[in-house]
Design an enzyme around this catalytic site. Structure first.
Site, PDB file in Angstrom:
ATOM      1  N   GLU A  13       0.808  -1.219   0.000  1.00  0.00           N
ATOM      2  CA  GLU A  13       0.000   0.000   0.000  1.00  0.00           C
ATOM      3  C   GLU A  13       0.845   1.275   0.000  1.00  0.00           C
ATOM      4  O   GLU A  13       0.383   2.323  -0.463  1.00  0.00           O
ATOM      5  CB  GLU A  13      -0.978  -0.018   1.190  1.00  0.00           C
ATOM      6  CG  GLU A  13      -2.058  -1.093   1.009  1.00  0.00           C
ATOM      7  CD  GLU A  13      -2.967  -1.269   2.210  1.00  0.00           C
ATOM      8  OE1 GLU A  13      -4.166  -1.511   2.012  1.00  0.00           O
ATOM      9  OE2 GLU A  13      -2.486  -1.182   3.364  1.00  0.00           O
ATOM     10  N   ASP A 197     -11.599  -6.154  -3.657  1.00  0.00           N
ATOM     11  CA  ASP A 197     -12.445  -7.365  -3.660  1.00  0.00           C
ATOM     12  C   ASP A 197     -13.809  -7.002  -3.093  1.00  0.00           C
ATOM     13  O   ASP A 197     -14.018  -5.875  -2.653  1.00  0.00           O
ATOM     14  CB  ASP A 197     -11.797  -8.466  -2.798  1.00  0.00           C
ATOM     15  CG  ASP A 197     -11.599  -8.003  -1.357  1.00  0.00           C
ATOM     16  OD1 ASP A 197     -10.499  -7.504  -1.042  1.00  0.00           O
ATOM     17  OD2 ASP A 197     -12.556  -8.092  -0.566  1.00  0.00           O
TER      18      ASP A 197
HETATM   19  C1  3QA Z   1      -5.953  -7.815   4.190  1.00  0.00           C
HETATM   20  C2  3QA Z   1      -5.421  -6.398   4.239  1.00  0.00           C
HETATM   21  C3  3QA Z   1      -5.691  -5.738   5.563  1.00  0.00           C
HETATM   22  O1  3QA Z   1      -4.679  -4.795   5.844  1.00  0.00           O
HETATM   23  C4  3QA Z   1      -7.009  -5.043   5.343  1.00  0.00           C
HETATM   24  C5  3QA Z   1      -6.155  -5.558   3.231  1.00  0.00           C
HETATM   25  C6  3QA Z   1      -9.268  -5.542   1.502  1.00  0.00           C
HETATM   26  N1  3QA Z   1     -10.228  -6.515   1.412  1.00  0.00           N
HETATM   27  C7  3QA Z   1     -10.644  -6.827   2.660  1.00  0.00           C
HETATM   28  C8  3QA Z   1     -11.597  -7.757   3.171  1.00  0.00           C
HETATM   29  N2  3QA Z   1     -11.753  -7.843   4.518  1.00  0.00           N
HETATM   30  C9  3QA Z   1     -11.025  -7.041   5.340  1.00  0.00           C
HETATM   31  N3  3QA Z   1     -10.114  -6.149   4.909  1.00  0.00           N
HETATM   32  C10 3QA Z   1      -9.917  -6.042   3.579  1.00  0.00           C
HETATM   33  N4  3QA Z   1      -6.920  -4.600   3.967  1.00  0.00           N
HETATM   34  C11 3QA Z   1      -5.051  -8.700   4.928  1.00  0.00           C
HETATM   35  S1  3QA Z   1      -5.171 -10.376   4.601  1.00  0.00           S
HETATM   36  C12 3QA Z   1      -4.105 -10.728   3.311  1.00  0.00           C
HETATM   37  C13 3QA Z   1      -2.687 -10.824   3.749  1.00  0.00           C
HETATM   38  O2  3QA Z   1      -1.871 -11.402   2.783  1.00  0.00           O
HETATM   39  C14 3QA Z   1      -8.162  -4.163   3.353  1.00  0.00           C
HETATM   40  C15 3QA Z   1      -9.069  -5.222   2.821  1.00  0.00           C
HETATM   41  N5  3QA Z   1     -12.322  -8.540   2.367  1.00  0.00           N
HETATM   42  C16 3QA Z   1      -0.765 -11.952   3.424  1.00  0.00           C
HETATM   43  C17 3QA Z   1      -0.046 -12.886   2.526  1.00  0.00           C
HETATM   44  O3  3QA Z   1       0.180 -14.072   3.224  1.00  0.00           O
END
Ligand code: 3QA
Length: 230
Positions: A13, A197
């Site tokens: 980000e 998403d």
């Molecule tokens: C997701 C990130 C966290 O900082 C919140 C993205 C986008 N879609 C979302 C959803 N529910 C909740 N939050 C979000 N951000 C962290 S999990 C993925 C980690 O990858 C916003 C967000 N549906 C790690 C790789 O292993």
């Protein structure tokens, strides 16, 4: 404004911001890195907190109390609730809430604890500047409610609960905690997100696919806003 804080939660980000600014000075504090730059005469401190409300609170507090930032802008990605929001679309929060804060056993509404408030509002001045920047650059931005919780939401059940309980337009995992910190410390702030998403069954897949491109959308718009603030 004397010093501006720009934060994200994940490295992806803030990556487009670090790539944009030059002569970045790195300081380590509290197991995190803080990136200081001077951009067109304005001192800026950039950091990503790591995921979730606790890390985000620590970083926001540090940016304000240790680095002396007096305005805070958040840039990142979010899951859409409002069906008008498609992947890549921009949302700026007018208010935020914690969807996972629950002492309803004692008759309190969801998201509420004594001496707190369900919703924290963002700075209307910063929102106005953001909307001007959007107009001037032909960008469509939705202004709405963002719900925050320590969960990556990937089910229509949880999404529907957040929609009906808070009338939220988008959800993520940091915004409301940053809002609580900034509100308590009297620092004007805003939370900007681009959709990665739709927080449903496909969320995990879509997130992996669109994290980078949506983070870039948000960061590029944020730079346009910073240009207007200077
Ligand atoms: C997701 C990130 C966290 O900082 C919140 C993205 C986008 N879609 C979302 C959803 N529910 C909740 N939050 C979000 N951000 C962290 S999990 C993925 C980690 O990858 C916003 C967000 N549906 C790690 C790789 O292993």
């Amino acid at each position: 404004m004397k010093k501006l804080a720009i934060m994200g939660a994940m490295q992806e980000e803030i990556e487009p911001l670090l790539a944009y600014f030059e002569n970045v000075k790195v300081t380590e504090f509290a197991k995190n890195k803080y990136y200081e730059v001077n951009y067109r005469g304005l001192d800026i401190v950039i950091a990503y907190s790591k995921i979730g409300k606790v890390f985000a609170s620590l970083t926001a507090s540090t940016l304000i109390e240790k680095f002396g930032c007096d305005t805070l802008l958040f840039s990142g990605v979010a899951g859409a609730i409002n069906p008008e929001l498609k992947i890549g679309d921009l949302i700026i929060a007018d208010k935020l809430c914690q969807h996972d804060l629950d002492i309803t056993a004692f008759g309190h509404p969801h998201g509420f604890v004594p001496e707190g408030a369900v919703f924290v509002e963002t700075s209307s001045q910063l929102r106005e500047v953001a909307k001007e920047a959007a107009n001037e650059n032909g960008l469509k931005v939705i202004e709405g409610t963002i719900a925050t919780g320590d969960q990556f939401v990937h089910s229509s059940e949880r999404k529907d609960f957040i929609e009906s309980t808070f009338k939220a337009d988008a959800l993520e995992m940091e915004g409301a905690s940053v809002a609580v910190v900034c509100d308590a410390l009297n620092v004007p702030f805003f939370i900007l997100r681009a959709i990665s998403d739709s927080a449903d069954m496909d969320a995990g897949f879509d997130f992996d696919e669109f994290l980078k491109s949506s983070a870039k959308e948000s960061a590029e718009y944020l730079i346009k806003i910073v240009d207007k603030l200077i």
